[in-house]
Design a protein around this motif. Structure first.
Motif, PDB file in Angstrom:
ATOM      1  N   THR A 139       0.840  -1.190   0.000  1.00 44.90           N
ATOM      2  CA  THR A 139       0.000   0.000   0.000  1.00 44.90           C
ATOM      3  C   THR A 139       0.877   1.243   0.000  1.00 44.90           C
ATOM      4  O   THR A 139       1.993   1.227   0.519  1.00 44.90           O
ATOM      5  N   LYS A 140       0.354   2.317  -0.583  1.00 45.34           N
ATOM      6  CA  LYS A 140       1.047   3.601  -0.531  1.00 45.34           C
ATOM      7  C   LYS A 140       0.656   4.397   0.715  1.00 45.34           C
ATOM      8  O   LYS A 140       1.263   5.428   1.004  1.00 45.34           O
ATOM      9  N   ASP A 141      -0.353   3.915   1.424  1.00 48.81           N
ATOM     10  CA  ASP A 141      -0.795   4.603   2.638  1.00 48.81           C
ATOM     11  C   ASP A 141       0.244   4.477   3.748  1.00 48.81           C
ATOM     12  O   ASP A 141       1.083   3.578   3.743  1.00 48.81           O
ATOM     13  N   LYS A 142       0.176   5.370   4.704  1.00 48.79           N
ATOM     14  CA  LYS A 142       0.936   5.203   5.935  1.00 48.79           C
ATOM     15  C   LYS A 142       0.378   3.987   6.679  1.00 48.79           C
ATOM     16  O   LYS A 142      -0.824   3.705   6.613  1.00 48.79           O
ATOM     17  N   THR A 143       1.243   3.285   7.371  1.00 47.76           N
ATOM     18  CA  THR A 143       0.788   2.093   8.093  1.00 47.76           C
ATOM     19  C   THR A 143       0.923   2.310   9.599  1.00 47.76           C
ATOM     20  O   THR A 143       1.966   2.744  10.091  1.00 47.76           O
ATOM     21  N   LEU A 144      -0.141   2.012  10.317  1.00 50.68           N
ATOM     22  CA  LEU A 144      -0.211   2.187  11.764  1.00 50.68           C
ATOM     23  C   LEU A 144      -0.625   0.859  12.392  1.00 50.68           C
ATOM     24  O   LEU A 144      -1.607   0.227  11.961  1.00 50.68           O
ATOM     25  N   LEU A 145       0.099   0.420  13.401  1.00 47.62           N
ATOM     26  CA  LEU A 145      -0.172  -0.842  14.081  1.00 47.62           C
ATOM     27  C   LEU A 145      -0.625  -0.563  15.509  1.00 47.62           C
ATOM     28  O   LEU A 145       0.009   0.213  16.219  1.00 47.62           O
ATOM     29  N   VAL A 146      -1.708  -1.206  15.919  1.00 51.75           N
ATOM     30  CA  VAL A 146      -2.206  -1.101  17.288  1.00 51.75           C
ATOM     31  C   VAL A 146      -2.013  -2.469  17.954  1.00 51.75           C
ATOM     32  O   VAL A 146      -2.574  -3.467  17.500  1.00 51.75           O
ATOM     33  N   PHE A 147      -1.198  -2.502  18.997  1.00 48.89           N
ATOM     34  CA  PHE A 147      -0.972  -3.722  19.773  1.00 48.89           C
ATOM     35  C   PHE A 147      -1.567  -3.522  21.163  1.00 48.89           C
ATOM     36  O   PHE A 147      -1.361  -2.485  21.793  1.00 48.89           O
ATOM     37  N   TYR A 148      -2.268  -4.556  21.645  1.00 45.62           N
ATOM     38  CA  TYR A 148      -2.826  -4.437  22.986  1.00 45.62           C
ATOM     39  C   TYR A 148      -2.851  -5.802  23.653  1.00 45.62           C
ATOM     40  O   TYR A 148      -2.742  -6.855  23.009  1.00 45.62           O
ATOM     41  N   ILE A 149      -2.979  -5.786  24.963  1.00 43.41           N
ATOM     42  CA  ILE A 149      -3.256  -6.982  25.749  1.00 43.41           C
ATOM     43  C   ILE A 149      -4.177  -6.541  26.874  1.00 43.41           C
ATOM     44  O   ILE A 149      -4.051  -5.419  27.387  1.00 43.41           O
ATOM     45  N   SER A 150      -5.127  -7.409  27.240  1.00 43.08           N
ATOM     46  CA  SER A 150      -6.165  -6.982  28.172  1.00 43.08           C
ATOM     47  C   SER A 150      -6.463  -8.082  29.173  1.00 43.08           C
ATOM     48  O   SER A 150      -6.580  -9.256  28.811  1.00 43.08           O
ATOM     49  N   SER A 151      -6.594  -7.702  30.435  1.00 42.05           N
ATOM     50  CA  SER A 151      -6.888  -8.685  31.487  1.00 42.05           C
ATOM     51  C   SER A 151      -8.386  -8.973  31.594  1.00 42.05           C
ATOM     52  O   SER A 151      -8.812 -10.125  31.649  1.00 42.05           O
ATOM     53  N   TYR A 152      -9.206  -7.921  31.644  1.00 46.99           N
ATOM     54  CA  TYR A 152     -10.645  -8.079  31.861  1.00 46.99           C
ATOM     55  C   TYR A 152     -11.477  -7.482  30.733  1.00 46.99           C
ATOM     56  O   TYR A 152     -12.676  -7.308  30.876  1.00 46.99           O
ATOM     57  N   GLY A 153     -10.809  -7.152  29.614  1.00 51.13           N
ATOM     58  CA  GLY A 153     -11.544  -6.620  28.473  1.00 51.13           C
ATOM     59  C   GLY A 153     -11.599  -5.114  28.398  1.00 51.13           C
ATOM     60  O   GLY A 153     -12.056  -4.552  27.391  1.00 51.13           O
ATOM     61  N   ASN A 154     -11.132  -4.420  29.453  1.00 51.00           N
ATOM     62  CA  ASN A 154     -11.223  -2.963  29.455  1.00 51.00           C
ATOM     63  C   ASN A 154     -10.230  -2.328  28.482  1.00 51.00           C
ATOM     64  O   ASN A 154     -10.585  -1.432  27.705  1.00 51.00           O
ATOM     65  N   THR A 155      -8.981  -2.773  28.530  1.00 54.17           N
ATOM     66  CA  THR A 155      -7.992  -2.253  27.576  1.00 54.17           C
ATOM     67  C   THR A 155      -8.357  -2.666  26.152  1.00 54.17           C
ATOM     68  O   THR A 155      -8.101  -1.927  25.195  1.00 54.17           O
ATOM     69  N   ALA A 156      -8.990  -3.829  25.990  1.00 57.46           N
ATOM     70  CA  ALA A 156      -9.438  -4.265  24.661  1.00 57.46           C
ATOM     71  C   ALA A 156     -10.488  -3.302  24.096  1.00 57.46           C
ATOM     72  O   ALA A 156     -10.456  -2.968  22.894  1.00 57.46           O
ATOM     73  N   LYS A 157     -11.412  -2.850  24.948  1.00 54.18           N
ATOM     74  CA  LYS A 157     -12.417  -1.883  24.478  1.00 54.18           C
ATOM     75  C   LYS A 157     -11.748  -0.575  24.064  1.00 54.18           C
ATOM     76  O   LYS A 157     -12.133   0.041  23.059  1.00 54.18           O
ATOM     77  N   MET A 158     -10.755  -0.161  24.846  1.00 53.42           N
ATOM     78  CA  MET A 158     -10.020   1.044  24.476  1.00 53.42           C
ATOM     79  C   MET A 158      -9.309   0.851  23.139  1.00 53.42           C
ATOM     80  O   MET A 158      -9.298   1.748  22.277  1.00 53.42           O
ATOM     81  N   ALA A 159      -8.712  -0.337  22.937  1.00 49.09           N
ATOM     82  CA  ALA A 159      -7.985  -0.612  21.697  1.00 49.09           C
ATOM     83  C   ALA A 159      -8.898  -0.521  20.484  1.00 49.09           C
ATOM     84  O   ALA A 159      -8.518   0.027  19.439  1.00 49.09           O
TER      85      ALA A 159
END
Length: 431
Positions: free
Chosen positions: A269-289
């Motif tokens: 792709t010619k677009d800029k590439t952005l990666l989001v990495f997360y890990i979540s204990s109870y799903g809260n950080t996952a919702k933020m991700a």
């Protein structure tokens, strides 16, 4: 037929059997040392086959040159091999392609034994030399740069400035008439085999690739610059400071360096590439991700991917991050710290160049919330740009807090395409 095959023994080569020099050609000799029991090099590298400290001697019609020395503990072996082919009063030139202790360890003693010899080092090695020779008298040396030469009468040494392969001071030395490149750490590996030559030793491909990945990969731009100098050279032998001497198809190893220095994953792709990495204990950080991901995905010209570290191995992500333009990390705070998988990911990134990539951090917490600040400090240390303050949410994010997450992702993506210029923070204002 390779000229060396008619002048040098093959299957009978075993440099461990004696402490005498071994010929690469009629006037070039290996005078290095073997370290077969070494299992860890510089703390971080595993060496299942030990290593070698390769040094070389060149005999010209008007002098002898010594190219690199060995680790101090192996100086006796080095001097014994040197003495088998030359007298100290014949030495007119000493070249150090790199001043790391495993190559310069025997230098102080060599200078005492051959005081008439002139030392040649790269321009960037000058300050380091003073540290190597602390308290050893006046320093007499000549700094050199690309295409500077020194004559041995009928033989000529030409220098190539190749910084950051893998220290700032590194250079290569080319013996023009014999088409031998003394390449320093470039094209080397930690692999000890007393048969010495690449067409005789055991299978060292893994060691070659492993060495490149840990020593050269962080400096791939400098690798490409060095290859621009090296690729035009006629080459009969590549003579590195570690591992086998590459006399059989040396161009293959130059070619492989170029392949390794190119992106491992082709960007489609010619677009800029952005990666989001997360890990979540109870799903809260996952919702933020998910909210961060949605916000970033709303920006045109940015291709966003999201990964849950709980479900993936860390190593494959390193190649993705190397070619990405931005990375956003999400971790909860557990026991006053970020999660281990997140630290494992960041510790794996030391083998690649991260300077200038955009980074940001977010995470949920229950009590103290240190993870976000700790991860921010770490990615700054890895040379990421961190233009927006990390986002912390206590336990379950509210609708408003998820909107803040959306905006974090959106703003980071806009920074990447130049649509958003965050206000620069003056650290003095925080005092």
């Amino acid at each position: 037929m390779n000229v060396l095959a008619t002048t040098l023994p093959n299957s009978s080569v075993n440099v461990a059997q004696t402490r005498t020099a071994y010929p690469l050609s009629e006037r070039v000799f290996w005078i290095g040392a073997l370290d077969p029991t070494l299992r860890t090099f510089d703390i971080i590298l595993k060496t299942a086959n030990g290593t070698t400290y390769n040094a070389y001697l060149v005999r010209g019609s008007e002098g002898v040159a010594v190219i690199d020395t060995v680790k101090e503990n192996y100086a006796d072996e080095f001097f014994a091999r040197l003495e088998s082919v030359a007298r100290y009063d014949e030495i007119t030139v000493i070249v150090l392609n790199h001043l790391e202790p495993d190559h310069s360890g025997a230098l102080p003693e060599l200078l005492k034994r051959a005081p008439q010899a002139r030392l040649y080092i790269s321009y960037k090695a000058q300050t380091m030399l003073k540290a190597v020779l602390k308290g050893d008298g006046e320093l007499c040396f000549t700094p050199v740069n690309t295409n500077h030469t020194v004559s041995l009468g009928d033989l000529t040494l030409r220098f190539l400035h190749t910084p950051y392969l893998h220290w700032p001071d590194t250079q290569c030395t080319y013996l023009e008439e014999e088409q031998i490149l003394f390449s320093g750490d470039a094209f080397g590996c930690h692999f000890c085999d007393p048969r010495l030559f690449n067409d005789l030793v055991g299978d060292f491909r893994f060691s070659f690739e492993y060495y490149y990945a840990h020593i050269m990969r962080p400096f791939k731009t400098h690798v490409l610059n060095a290859l621009a100098l090296i690729e035009p050279l006629p080459l009969k032998i590549l003579a590195p400071t570690h591992g086998p001497v590459l006399r059989d198809n040396p161009q293959n190893y130059v070619k492989r360096f170029r392949e390794l220095a190119n992106p491992r994953l082709q960007k489609d792709t010619k677009d800029k590439t952005l990666l989001v990495f997360y890990i979540s204990s109870y799903g809260n950080t996952a919702k933020m991700a998910e909210a961060v991901y949605s916000g970033a995905s709303a920006v045109e010209g940015v291709r966003v991917s999201i990964f849950d570290l709980e479900g993936g191995e860390v190593e494959p992500f390193v190649d993705l991050i190397e070619e990405a333009d931005g990375v956003i990390l999400g971790s909860p705070t557990i026991n006053g710290d970020a999660t281990k998988p997140m630290w494992d990911l960041l510790s794996s990134l030391t083998v690649i160049n991260l300077q200038g990539k955009v980074g940001a951090v977010f995470g949920s917490y229950g009590w103290s919330g240190e993870a976000v600040t700790m991860l921010e400090d770490r990615i700054r240390g890895l040379k990421f740009r961190v233009p927006i303050k990390g986002l912390r949410v206590k336990l379950r994010p509210t609708t408003e807090e998820l909107e803040d997450c959306f905006q974090l992702g959106q703003q980071i993506a806009e920074v990447m395409v130049g649509k958003y210029q965050p206000k620069e923070i003056d650290m003095a204002d925080l005092l």
